[in-house]
Design a protein around this motif. Structure first.
Motif, PDB file in Angstrom:
ATOM      1  N   PHE A 144       0.899  -1.225  -0.081  1.00  0.00           N
ATOM      2  CA  PHE A 144       0.014   0.090   0.052  1.00  0.00           C
ATOM      3  C   PHE A 144       0.910   1.333   0.058  1.00  0.00           C
ATOM      4  CE2 PHE A 144      -2.361  -3.378   2.312  1.00  0.00           C
ATOM      5  CZ  PHE A 144      -3.451  -3.433   1.452  1.00  0.00           C
ATOM      6  N   PRO A 145       1.484   1.583  -1.023  1.00  0.00           N
ATOM      7  CA  PRO A 145       2.248   2.827  -1.269  1.00  0.00           C
ATOM      8  C   PRO A 145       1.541   4.130  -1.643  1.00  0.00           C
ATOM      9  CG  PRO A 145       2.932   1.202  -3.142  1.00  0.00           C
ATOM     10  CD  PRO A 145       1.559   0.675  -2.518  1.00  0.00           C
ATOM     11  N   VAL A 162      10.702  12.154 -10.226  1.00  0.00           N
ATOM     12  CA  VAL A 162      11.091  11.551  -8.906  1.00  0.00           C
ATOM     13  C   VAL A 162       9.857  11.385  -8.164  1.00  0.00           C
ATOM     14  CG1 VAL A 162      13.448  12.585  -9.187  1.00  0.00           C
ATOM     15  CG2 VAL A 162      11.555  13.762  -7.919  1.00  0.00           C
ATOM     16  N   ILE A 163      10.267  10.171  -7.122  1.00  0.00           N
ATOM     17  CA  ILE A 163       8.924   9.968  -6.304  1.00  0.00           C
ATOM     18  C   ILE A 163       9.555   9.759  -4.899  1.00  0.00           C
ATOM     19  CG2 ILE A 163       7.507   8.785  -8.049  1.00  0.00           C
ATOM     20  CD1 ILE A 163       8.677   6.048  -7.287  1.00  0.00           C
ATOM     21  N   PHE A 164       8.571  10.235  -3.970  1.00  0.00           N
ATOM     22  CA  PHE A 164       9.001   9.835  -2.485  1.00  0.00           C
ATOM     23  C   PHE A 164       7.909   9.972  -1.741  1.00  0.00           C
ATOM     24  CE2 PHE A 164       8.956  14.311  -3.775  1.00  0.00           C
ATOM     25  CZ  PHE A 164       8.315  14.845  -2.780  1.00  0.00           C
ATOM     26  N   GLY A 165       7.806   9.221  -0.656  1.00  0.00           N
ATOM     27  CA  GLY A 165       6.661   8.924   0.227  1.00  0.00           C
ATOM     28  C   GLY A 165       6.692   7.746   1.132  1.00  0.00           C
ATOM     29  N   GLY A 166       5.857   7.263   1.548  1.00  0.00           N
ATOM     30  CA  GLY A 166       5.795   5.918   2.361  1.00  0.00           C
ATOM     31  C   GLY A 166       4.819   4.837   1.890  1.00  0.00           C
ATOM     32  N   ALA A 167       4.919   3.533   2.535  1.00  0.00           N
ATOM     33  CA  ALA A 167       4.223   2.571   2.332  1.00  0.00           C
ATOM     34  C   ALA A 167       4.074   1.777   3.483  1.00  0.00           C
ATOM     35  CB  ALA A 167       4.731   1.735   1.133  1.00  0.00           C
ATOM     36  N   TYR A 168       2.888   1.000   3.404  1.00  0.00           N
ATOM     37  CA  TYR A 168       2.640  -0.216   4.470  1.00  0.00           C
ATOM     38  C   TYR A 168       2.457  -1.422   3.573  1.00  0.00           C
ATOM     39  CZ  TYR A 168       0.621  -2.944   8.069  1.00  0.00           C
ATOM     40  OH  TYR A 168       0.210  -4.221   8.785  1.00  0.00           O
ATOM     41  N   TYR A 189       7.556   1.745   5.501  1.00  0.00           N
ATOM     42  CA  TYR A 189       8.503   1.837   4.638  1.00  0.00           C
ATOM     43  C   TYR A 189       8.699   3.187   4.475  1.00  0.00           C
ATOM     44  CZ  TYR A 189       8.845  -3.076   4.323  1.00  0.00           C
ATOM     45  OH  TYR A 189       8.963  -4.765   4.451  1.00  0.00           O
ATOM     46  N   ALA A 190       9.585   3.716   4.129  1.00  0.00           N
ATOM     47  CA  ALA A 190      10.091   5.064   3.558  1.00  0.00           C
ATOM     48  C   ALA A 190      10.488   4.719   1.901  1.00  0.00           C
ATOM     49  CB  ALA A 190      11.343   6.000   4.203  1.00  0.00           C
ATOM     50  N   GLU A 191       9.957   5.391   1.093  1.00  0.00           N
ATOM     51  CA  GLU A 191      10.346   5.055  -0.510  1.00  0.00           C
ATOM     52  C   GLU A 191      10.621   6.498  -0.930  1.00  0.00           C
ATOM     53  OE1 GLU A 191       7.781   1.287  -0.764  1.00  0.00           O
ATOM     54  OE2 GLU A 191       6.824   2.952  -1.833  1.00  0.00           O
ATOM     55  N   GLY A 214      12.648  -0.314   5.330  1.00  0.00           N
ATOM     56  CA  GLY A 214      12.064  -0.633   6.298  1.00  0.00           C
ATOM     57  C   GLY A 214      12.335   0.310   7.555  1.00  0.00           C
ATOM     58  N   LEU A 215      11.278   0.624   8.159  1.00  0.00           N
ATOM     59  CA  LEU A 215      11.350   1.565   9.431  1.00  0.00           C
ATOM     60  C   LEU A 215      11.198   0.837  10.569  1.00  0.00           C
ATOM     61  CD1 LEU A 215       9.421   4.560   8.187  1.00  0.00           C
ATOM     62  CD2 LEU A 215      11.749   4.350   7.831  1.00  0.00           C
ATOM     63  N   ASN A 216      10.506  -0.456  10.533  1.00  0.00           N
ATOM     64  CA  ASN A 216      10.132  -1.040  11.751  1.00  0.00           C
ATOM     65  C   ASN A 216      11.293  -2.413  11.899  1.00  0.00           C
ATOM     66  OD1 ASN A 216       7.489  -0.353  10.322  1.00  0.00           O
ATOM     67  ND2 ASN A 216       7.642   0.383  12.646  1.00  0.00           N
TER      68      ASN A 216
END
Length: 250
Positions: A144-145, A162-168, A189-191, A214-216
């Motif tokens: 789920f980005p 360019v892309i940047f963001g987060g995901a589960y 996750y940071a992407e 991964g952040l966890n």
């Protein structure tokens, strides 16, 4: 000489016609739409950032196995030595925020595996082979980005971004076996990444490379005592790293 001049004239004329054809712009209003959708396919490689206890006795919950020669000052090391290609499919949904920015949600499904190699023989009750040097962890992720896409100026039918963001990501792979190394179900996750849009007459095709960090800590509970516990107990921290090469059709 006359034939040479005529040939040069025809060559210049031909190049001029070819150049004009190359400058035909397709889908000129595509980026003006508020919403657009598509699908994506791609390849991935799953990796771990492994932090080991050194020595293993730093783990206060250590269970010793003297018969295997495992004592508290043993230095059991693990790492991912080989990257195994995986597969990713998903849906593209994009919201236009401004001339240069889009908000993109790309839910999908990813299949992959990681091989943790150890510096001691691997004894897994689920394997028919004895004294392996690695343990395979297979994962099936629901992705789920949610990403911001910044687009550069369009050049004819091409546009870098360019892309940047987060995901589960939620791992839905489960077996009836008692896994030697267990992972947690989900993680954030940071992407960050980049790509290249190319506009065809009827659709836009994009090639995109993305890195997910991964952040966890993904290390889960210990296995049942039927397995040797010191493999999991030798690991202090386990974070996922994912590289994805995607092909978008919108």
């Amino acid at each position: 000489m006359k034939k040479v001049l005529i040939s040069i004239i025809f060559l210049i004329a031909g190049c001029s016609v070819f150049a004009q054809k190359q400058k035909i712009n397709y889908l000129t209003t595509f980026d003006d739409k508020l919403f657009h959708f598509g699908f994506t396919i791609g390849m991935n490689t799953l990796d771990f950032n492994v932090v080991n206890y050194n020595p293993i006795g730093e783990n206060e919950d250590l269970v010793l196995y003297p018969e295997d020669g495992i004592v508290w000052d043993s230095r059991i090391r693990s790492d991912v030595a080989t990257l195994v290609p995986g597969f990713t499919v998903g849906i593209v949904s994009s919201l236009r925020l401004s001339k240069d920015f889009n908000l993109r949600f790309l839910p999908g499904l990813s299949f992959g595996e990681r091989q943790l190699t150890f510096n001691v023989p691997v004894k897994d009750i689920n394997s028919y082979e004895e004294d392996l040097s690695f343990y395979t962890i297979r994962s099936t992720f629901l992705d789920f980005p949610l990403l911001l896409k910044y687009k550069a100026r369009r050049i004819n039918n091409d546009r870098p971004y360019v892309i940047f963001g987060g995901a589960y990501r939620h791992d839905i792979s489960r077996t009836a076996q008692e896994d030697l190394i267990k992972l947690k179900n989900g993680g954030f996750y940071a992407e960050v990444g980049g790509g290249w849009d190319h506009y065809f007459a009827f659709f836009r095709f994009s090639v995109e490379a993305k890195f997910s960090l991964g952040l966890n800590d993904q290390l889960g509970d210990l296995p049942a005592p039927t397995q040797r516990l010191y493999y999991a107990q030798s690991i202090k921290n386990l974070r996922s790293k994912i590289f994805t090469l995607s092909f978008h059709f919108e």
